[in-house]
Design an enzyme around this catalytic site. Structure first.
Site: not given
Ligand code: NAG
Length: 136
Positions: A35-36
């Site tokens: 997700s980063t």
């Protein structure tokens, strides 16, 4: 002393000039991860791990939630721009982009993914090995 300072400044200027040439040699940024750095791949797979709704993207160009888990651009987008590539890296699964767009940068990341298959299996996202398959 003053001579040394001037020499040092000239030396720094030379490095910066060459750094620009080095940066110009980076042809593309390829992103793998979770997700980063997911630029929106999860929008196109059946999973609960999504961010294609407000308030995500409120500071993105046009205020659109792109699927990035962020108010705006991701660190990888900034890195891409700093290397002289495009300011936002497109998600591989986004049908509005083609292989031509991916030649200068592409994101295979999937939010919720992990190094272990079990991590991605639990939340039905793209496992790391499949991110590499997509790259191939
Ligand atoms: C993860 O799953 C893939 C596909 O089923 C398999 O090829 C790979 O060996 C698995 N990795 C691990 C560490 O179990």
């Amino acid at each position: 002393m003053a001579h040394k300072s001037i020499l040092f400044l000239l030396f720094l200027a030379q490095i910066l000039l060459h750094a620009e040439k080095i940066i110009a040699k980076v042809p593309a940024i390829i992103v793998f991860g979770d997700s980063t750095v997911d630029a929106g791949n999860n929008n196109y797979i059946p999973t609960l791990v999504k961010s294609n709704f407000k308030p995500y993207g409120r500071d993105f160009s046009g205020g659109v939630p792109t699927g990035r888990f962020s108010n705006g651009r991701l660190p990888t987008d900034f890195i891409s721009q700093a290397f002289g590539c495009k300011p936002t890296i497109p998600a591989y699964l986004d049908p509005q982009y083609t292989i031509k767009d991916f030649a200068t940068g592409v994101c295979f990341a999937s939010a919720g993914s992990g190094y272990d298959n079990v991590t991605s299996d639990i939340v039905s996202v793209i496992p790391l090995w499949k991110e590499l398959e997509y790259y191939k």
